[in-house]
Design a protein around this motif. Structure first.
Motif, short mmCIF file in Angstrom:
data_model
loop_
_atom_site.label_atom_id
_atom_site.label_comp_id
_atom_site.label_asym_id
_atom_site.label_seq_id
_atom_site.Cartn_x
_atom_site.Cartn_y
_atom_site.Cartn_z
N LYS A 124 2.61 1.66 -3.35
CA LYS A 124 1.79 2.59 -4.29
C LYS A 124 1.51 4.08 -4.11
CE LYS A 124 -1.48 -0.75 -3.56
NZ LYS A 124 -2.76 -1.60 -3.58
N ASP B 182 0.89 -1.25 -0.08
CA ASP B 182 0.00 0.26 -0.09
C ASP B 182 0.98 1.10 0.01
OD1 ASP B 182 -2.47 -1.36 -0.06
OD2 ASP B 182 -2.63 -1.20 2.00
N TYR C 207 6.64 -4.03 -11.25
CA TYR C 207 5.61 -2.80 -10.79
C TYR C 207 6.31 -1.55 -11.17
CZ TYR C 207 3.00 0.17 -7.94
OH TYR C 207 2.17 1.19 -7.21
N ALA D 52 0.85 -9.92 -2.61
CA ALA D 52 0.20 -8.72 -3.09
C ALA D 52 0.41 -7.98 -4.47
CB ALA D 52 0.35 -7.42 -2.10
N LEU D 53 1.88 -8.36 -4.78
CA LEU D 53 2.16 -8.11 -6.09
C LEU D 53 1.44 -9.17 -7.12
CD1 LEU D 53 5.98 -7.61 -5.77
CD2 LEU D 53 4.69 -5.93 -6.80
N GLU E 210 -1.25 -10.61 -6.91
CA GLU E 210 -2.43 -10.19 -7.06
C GLU E 210 -2.94 -9.02 -7.78
OE1 GLU E 210 -4.61 -9.40 -3.19
OE2 GLU E 210 -4.04 -11.55 -2.34
N THR E 211 -1.91 -8.21 -8.03
CA THR E 211 -2.31 -7.24 -9.06
C THR E 211 -1.57 -7.21 -10.24
OG1 THR E 211 -0.30 -5.99 -7.85
CG2 THR E 211 -2.61 -5.33 -7.29
N GLY E 212 -1.21 -8.49 -10.54
CA GLY E 212 -0.62 -9.05 -11.92
C GLY E 212 0.86 -8.88 -12.21
N TYR E 213 1.70 -8.72 -11.00
CA TYR E 213 3.04 -8.20 -11.06
C TYR E 213 3.90 -9.62 -10.68
CZ TYR E 213 1.51 -3.49 -12.28
OH TYR E 213 0.98 -2.43 -12.99
N ASN F 250 4.79 1.54 -13.24
CA ASN F 250 4.20 2.79 -12.31
C ASN F 250 5.22 3.71 -11.84
OD1 ASN F 250 1.18 1.63 -11.61
ND2 ASN F 250 2.65 -0.15 -11.80
#
Length: 395
Positions: A343, A340, A384, A372-373, A375-378, A388
């Motif tokens: 991000k 978090d 990431y 967590a990475l 889950e977000t596709g990385y 980003n």
């Protein structure tokens, strides 16, 4: 900045219950856990139920770069063991066994300090998963610490550790010129050794006024520090460790000053003065705490209750000072929290109190961050970062 951080919860496992039992058994000797961490780090690879070893995979590696082209920082993962855990700079590489990707050693002062002579000087707040301390910057002096860091730095890099040195003004000095000379000398010595230098101007644990309360002196200190840094062939990153209890006006004044001086980044933040504990989301009251100094003060608080306050400060700084590197510190005890914060634009996080409450905390947080990475596709943190990029526009 609309993004909202959740204070993610973790659930107790067998190891966490072992830690709770240790704290209960040694409740009359609260410094035992602090002193025993170095032994846990050293023997983690050979203790079967710890199984701690350096994680050299590329999944969570992170490179931090700076707009002024200061030397980049290379972290095995963006989870740093905060200053105060390893005050001596002995056996730095052992802490990679516990899953950390960086470490700030110290905090160091110009000369040896015994620290606060009152006992106890550490207290646990079990129901809050927090610690308060007034150690008083006990250390062997910056020359000793810098020499040890210099001797171990190459080996630390091989096990994935980025090494910072934390320095502070020597308590007891009353003249501003003496304070200025003291901090700049400590910085110059530490600068030769660490990958980055962290200037602690906000320690609430010595019984004296914090440097960051005097903006005029603070600006003189950072002006001289950056003048020295800019005269060197190697341009190492300089971070200011600021207090978590600043008003918005005071925070703006400090941040504006740091930008003027050319400081690379901030560590947000230090321990929270226990005199202001009512401002945190806790049930505990100041009068419930164990006095840690002869004057009845209870030092500074760290741990889970600092998270929401830290997030507010991080959001504000990232929104208004995007050119500043930010290392978040305060209540970080879960890998989802780390993601978090990433991000939000944070470069790395620091933690320490969590190792008292969570078994092999950094390794657990690494697993959660990797999840967590995913889950977000990385697949990796580098993936990431490539998709980003942070906004670092200079004002």
């Amino acid at each position: 900045m609309a993004f909202n951080c959740v204070n993610h919860e973790y659930y107790l496992n067998f190891g966490d219950r072992v830690l709770a039992m240790i704290r209960k058994i040694f409740h009359n000797n609260p410094e035992f856990r602090h002193d025993s961490l170095k032994h846990a780090a050293r023997f983690a690879p050979i203790i079967p139920f710890m199984s701690g070893r350096p994680d050299l995979s590329k999944t969570l590696k992170r490179v931090v770069t700076f707009p002024d082209h200061s030397n980049s920082l290379y972290f095995g993962c963006p989870i740093i063991l905060a200053a105060g855990a390893n005050k001596t700079a002995k056996r730095i590489c052992d802490y990679a066994n516990m899953g950390f990707g960086g470490i700030s050693v110290g905090t160091a002062t110009r000369n040896f300090r015994e620290g606060n002579t009152h006992r106890p000087r550490v207290g646990f707040i079990e129901e809050e998963r927090a610690i308060h301390n007034s150690m008083g910057l006990n250390n062997e002096g910056v020359e000793v610490i810098a020499r040890r860091v210099d001797a171990q730095l190459a080996k630390a890099h091989k096990v994935g550790l980025c090494v910072g040195v934390s320095v502070a003004e020597t308590p007891g000095l009353t003249n501003d010129e003496d304070k200025l000379k003291d901090v700049v000398e400590s910085f110059a010595i530490a600068y030769k050794a660490g990958d980055y230098i962290e200037i602690n101007v906000s320690c609430p644990n010595t019984g004296e006024s914090r440097v960051d309360m005097d903006l005029s002196l603070t600006e003189k200190i950072f002006s001289e520090i950056m003048k020295f840094r800019n005269s060197q062939t190697l341009r190492k990153a300089v971070y200011a460790k600021i207090s978590p209890d600043l008003s918005e006006c005071h925070l703006v004044n400090i941040m504006d000053m740091l930008v003027r001086c050319g400081v690379n980044g901030v560590v947000v933040g230090n321990t929270y003065p226990t005199k202001k504990i009512s401002e945190l989301p806790v049930q505990t009251k100041f009068e419930d705490l164990t006095p840690l100094r002869a004057d009845g003060d209870c030092g500074g608080m760290s741990g889970r209750p600092l998270y929401e306050n830290m997030v507010w400060n991080v959001k504000y700084i990232r929104e208004h000072y995007p050119q500043m590197s930010v290392i978040a510190c305060g209540g970080i005890d879960h890998g989802f929290k780390v993601f978090d914060l990433i991000k939000m634009g944070v470069d790395a996080v620091q933690c320490y109190s969590v190792v008292a409450f969570r078994w092999m905390a950094a390794h657990s947080m690494r697993k959660e961050l990797a999840a967590a990475l995913k889950e977000t596709g990385y697949a990796t943190l580098q993936d990431y970062d490539n998709h980003n990029p942070k906004v670092t526009t200079l004002k």
